[in-house]
Design an enzyme around this catalytic site. Sequence first.
Site, PDB file in Angstrom:
ATOM      1  N   CYS A   2       4.031 -10.258  -3.270  1.00  0.00           N
ATOM      2  CA  CYS A   2       4.324 -11.652  -3.569  1.00  0.00           C
ATOM      3  C   CYS A   2       3.873 -12.561  -2.436  1.00  0.00           C
ATOM      4  CB  CYS A   2       5.811 -11.915  -3.828  1.00  0.00           C
ATOM      5  SG  CYS A   2       6.490 -10.943  -5.150  1.00  0.00           S
ATOM      6  N   ARG A  27      -1.630 -10.483  -2.379  1.00  0.00           N
ATOM      7  CA  ARG A  27      -0.263 -10.004  -2.199  1.00  0.00           C
ATOM      8  C   ARG A  27       0.413  -9.645  -3.527  1.00  0.00           C
ATOM      9  NH1 ARG A  27       1.469 -11.396   2.887  1.00  0.00           N
ATOM     10  NH2 ARG A  27       3.626 -11.116   2.294  1.00  0.00           N
ATOM     11  N   TRP A  75       4.161  -9.832  -7.292  1.00  0.00           N
ATOM     12  CA  TRP A  75       4.004  -8.396  -7.501  1.00  0.00           C
ATOM     13  C   TRP A  75       5.375  -7.926  -7.965  1.00  0.00           C
ATOM     14  CZ3 TRP A  75       5.980  -3.693  -5.692  1.00  0.00           C
ATOM     15  CH2 TRP A  75       5.214  -2.566  -6.001  1.00  0.00           C
ATOM     16  N   ASN A 101       9.649 -13.990  -1.676  1.00  0.00           N
ATOM     17  CA  ASN A 101       8.906 -12.757  -1.405  1.00  0.00           C
ATOM     18  C   ASN A 101       9.880 -11.798  -0.726  1.00  0.00           C
ATOM     19  OD1 ASN A 101       6.708 -11.911   1.317  1.00  0.00           O
ATOM     20  ND2 ASN A 101       7.112 -10.719  -0.503  1.00  0.00           N
ATOM     21  N   GLY A 102      10.031 -10.594  -1.280  1.00  0.00           N
ATOM     22  CA  GLY A 102      10.949  -9.622  -0.690  1.00  0.00           C
ATOM     23  C   GLY A 102      11.865  -9.049  -1.749  1.00  0.00           C
ATOM     24  N   GLU A 483      -8.855   9.959   2.776  1.00  0.00           N
ATOM     25  CA  GLU A 483      -9.073   8.520   2.638  1.00  0.00           C
ATOM     26  C   GLU A 483     -10.082   8.241   1.520  1.00  0.00           C
ATOM     27  OE1 GLU A 483      -7.722   5.933   3.253  1.00  0.00           O
ATOM     28  OE2 GLU A 483      -9.217   4.357   3.191  1.00  0.00           O
ATOM     29  N   LYS A 487      -9.442   5.938  -1.766  1.00  0.00           N
ATOM     30  CA  LYS A 487     -10.308   4.792  -2.102  1.00  0.00           C
ATOM     31  C   LYS A 487     -10.728   4.870  -3.552  1.00  0.00           C
ATOM     32  CE  LYS A 487      -9.689   2.668   0.223  1.00  0.00           C
ATOM     33  NZ  LYS A 487      -8.850   2.454   1.253  1.00  0.00           N
ATOM     34  N   GLU A 490      -7.814   4.295  -6.034  1.00  0.00           N
ATOM     35  CA  GLU A 490      -7.307   2.916  -5.972  1.00  0.00           C
ATOM     36  C   GLU A 490      -8.160   1.955  -6.794  1.00  0.00           C
ATOM     37  OE1 GLU A 490      -5.444   1.408  -1.821  1.00  0.00           O
ATOM     38  OE2 GLU A 490      -7.444   2.233  -1.643  1.00  0.00           O
ATOM     39  N   HIS A 506      -6.728  28.661  -3.088  1.00  0.00           N
ATOM     40  CA  HIS A 506      -5.297  28.940  -3.273  1.00  0.00           C
ATOM     41  C   HIS A 506      -4.707  28.131  -4.425  1.00  0.00           C
ATOM     42  CE1 HIS A 506      -5.319  31.390   0.288  1.00  0.00           C
ATOM     43  NE2 HIS A 506      -5.898  30.412   0.970  1.00  0.00           N
ATOM     44  N   LYS A 606      -1.637  -5.700  -1.436  1.00  0.00           N
ATOM     45  CA  LYS A 606      -2.138  -5.361  -0.108  1.00  0.00           C
ATOM     46  C   LYS A 606      -1.030  -5.243   0.921  1.00  0.00           C
ATOM     47  CE  LYS A 606      -5.924  -5.905   2.895  1.00  0.00           C
ATOM     48  NZ  LYS A 606      -6.278  -4.505   2.651  1.00  0.00           N
TER      49      LYS A 606
HETATM   50  C1  G6P Z   1      -0.835  -0.919   0.713  1.00  0.00           C
HETATM   51  C2  G6P Z   1      -2.303  -1.257   0.706  1.00  0.00           C
HETATM   52  C3  G6P Z   1      -3.089  -0.178   1.440  1.00  0.00           C
HETATM   53  C4  G6P Z   1      -2.541  -0.008   2.844  1.00  0.00           C
HETATM   54  C5  G6P Z   1      -1.040   0.279   2.847  1.00  0.00           C
HETATM   55  C6  G6P Z   1      -0.461   0.185   4.245  1.00  0.00           C
HETATM   56  O1  G6P Z   1      -0.600   0.191  -0.061  1.00  0.00           O
HETATM   57  O2  G6P Z   1      -2.765  -1.372  -0.622  1.00  0.00           O
HETATM   58  O3  G6P Z   1      -4.439  -0.558   1.511  1.00  0.00           O
HETATM   59  O4  G6P Z   1      -3.197   1.032   3.482  1.00  0.00           O
HETATM   60  O5  G6P Z   1      -0.362  -0.699   2.056  1.00  0.00           O
HETATM   61  O6  G6P Z   1      -0.599  -1.127   4.689  1.00  0.00           O
HETATM   62  P1  G6P Z   1      -0.642  -1.564   6.194  1.00  0.00           P
HETATM   63  O7  G6P Z   1      -0.821  -3.049   6.127  1.00  0.00           O
HETATM   64  O8  G6P Z   1       0.678  -1.183   6.799  1.00  0.00           O
HETATM   65  O9  G6P Z   1      -1.767  -0.888   6.861  1.00  0.00           O
END
Ligand code: G6P
Length: 611
Positions: A2, A27, A75, A101-102, A483, A487, A490, A506, A606
Site C-alpha cells: 500500500c 507498493r 495491496w 498502509n500497514g 535467485e 525471478k 515472479e 534424490h 515491492k
Molecule cells: C518483496 C519483493 C522482493 C524483495 C523482498 C524483500 O517480496 O517483491 O523483490 O526481495 O520483498 O524486500 P527487501 O526490500 O527487504 O529487500
Amino acid sequence: MCGIVGYIGNEETCPILLDGLDRLSYRGYDSAGVAVLNEEGKLHISKTRGRLENLGHQLEQSPLYGHIGIGHTRWATHGEPNDVNAHPHFNNAGNIAVVHNGIIENHAQLRKQLTEQGCEFISQTDTEVVAHLLSTLYEGDMKQALLKATKLLKGSYALGVVCEQEADKLFCTRNESPLVVGHKDGKGYIASDIPAMLSHTRDVIFLNDMEVAVLSRGGIEIVNEAGEPAMHELYHVTWDLSNAEKSGYPHFMLKEIHEQPAALQKTFSPRNSADIHDHSWLPFTPEEAKALRKITIVACGTAYHAGIYGKYAIEKLARVPVEVDIASEYRYRSPMLGKNEVFIAISQSGETADTLAALREAKRQNAKALVICNVVGSTIAREAGDANTLFTYAGPEIAVASTKAYSTQVETLLMIALALADMRGTLGEDEIKALQAEIAALPKKAEKAVATEEELKTIAAEECRKGHVFFVGRGLDYALSMEAALKLKEVSYIFSEAYASGELKHGPIALLEDGRLVVTAVTQPDLLDKSLSNIKEIKARDAQVMAICSEDLKDQVAPEVDRLITIPGGDDIVSPLLAIIPLQLFAYCMAVARGCDVDKPRNLAKSVTVE
Ligand code: G6P
C-alpha cells in the site's frame, strides 16, 4: 504494501494525488482511491478496484475538485480487493476520511467495541476501524484525536487523514510503516515514499513512530506521542526523478537490469581505496574481525538469496561460519546471538516488516548489527544507524522483481568478505589485490552480460510456453539458481524451482521428461566435472539444458548442452555477479513473451511492510 499520499495547497489536488499514487504503485495495485475536500469544505470520495487507471477513468467521468486530499494504492490484506474495501475509508457521518498502509493488529477487538458504541462497518478492512475510532475520539481537534488513537491502535500504520471539521489541514501519523512529509511554497505533501513528492520538493522529513504531523498552507507542525513539539532535520534528496522513470525502456525491470554496470560501479567506488588495507567503510576493528566467531545474515526474498551468496563468499575468503535465515522464520525460532557474533540484515527497501523485526531482535540481544540497504532514510537504515548501515547505491528500484539491488547486495557482501579476509589474515596481499581488481572490472564485464538480451529474447520466444523450469547448480551456482528461479516465477508465472545439482538424483529427477527445460549456471571451474556429470544425467532423461557459463569454460560446456549463453570469464567468486544478468534477462524475456505485466506481477508488492 500500500502507498499513501496527501496534498494541501492551492492547486487542484486530484492530478497531484494521482501522479503520486502512480509513483507508489509498486507498493500495491489491487485498488486505488482518493478523498478530496472541496471549496465548501465538503468531503468527497472516489475509489475503485483494480489499477490506478481505473480510478483515473472514474475521475474523468465524475471529477472531484478541491485543494486538499489524500490518496491510496492498495495491496489487499484484510478483505478482497473490491470497491468497498478500497481506501479511503470513512466514518458513518462521512466527514472523516482515512488512508492507511500497514496492519491494525487489534482491529477485531476495536471493531467490536466501536460496533457496541453504534458505529456501522461496511468494509472487511482493518483500516475502517481507524475512521470510526477517530470519529469517536474527536473533540474538536484532529491532532489530539490522532494522538489518542496512536495509543489505542496496535500494529503498523502510516495514516493520512482529512476531515470536514478542519477543512484547512491535512493530518498524518505513523508507526512502523514509512511516511515522509514535505512543504514548499505554501503547499504540503505526505507520502509513503519520496518519489511521490519529488517533483514538488527535494526537502523532506522522515516522521518517527507515533509522531503526528499537521500540514497547513502555512507549514508543518510535528508533535511527539506526548504532544510536545518534535524537532526534525530536513533531508535533502540528491537523486533525480529520472532515476524513477522508464527513460525510454518498455519496462522498469529492463531498465534496472541495464543499470547494473553503473550500480556496481557506484557501490564499489566509495569503498575502494589505493590502500588495500583501508577498510574504514566497514564498521569492524581488526580486533573484532579477528575475534569473529559467527555471522548471521537475515533477509527476505531476493535479499535472502544475496545472503546465501554472502555465506559462500565469507566462509570461503574470511573463514568465518555464516548462518543465513529467512527473516520470517528467524524471528520466531528463539534465535541466539552470542559473544563475538555479528548480525547482518539485508533489505533493498529498508521497510520489510520481518527483516525489521529480526534487526530489532538482534539489537535486543545487544548483538553487533549491520544492515545492507538501498534506501536512505528507510526504517531499517535509521534503526541500525548510519554507522552500521552499508548502503548499496543501486538507485531507486521500481520494478517489483529486484535486479540491480540484488547485484549490489552481492557485491557488498563480496567486499565485506574481502575486507574480513584481509583483517583476519586468511588471504594474502596478492590475492586481495587480484580480487579487488576483479570487482573493479565488473562494470565493464556486466555490460557484456547485458548484451546477451537479444539471444535471450530469441530463446524466450521458443521456450515461453514451457510449464515448468528447473534451475540447477553447484556451490555459488546453486546460490545463483535460487535467485534465477525466483525471478522467473515472479514475473512469468512459470513454475520454477532451484535444486543443488547433487540433490537432483534424490527426488527431483523423477520430474524430468522429454522437453522439460533445465537451466544451469556453470561458472565454478573446480566443480566443472561434477556439473558436467549432472548435465549428462539430465540429458539422459531427454530434458533440454540451457547453460550460462563463463567464457573460460565454454569449450567444455558447449558440447553437452542444447543452448549456451556465455558471460565474460573471471574469478569464480565474482562470476555469479555476471551470470545472474542473463538469468534476469531470461525471466524478463519469458514474461514479455507470455504477455505478463512485468513490472507489477499479480499478487506481489515491492515493499512488504506486513508480516
Ligand atoms: C518483496 C519483493 C522482493 C524483495 C523482498 C524483500 O517480496 O517483491 O523483490 O526481495 O520483498 O524486500 P527487501 O526490500 O527487504 O529487500
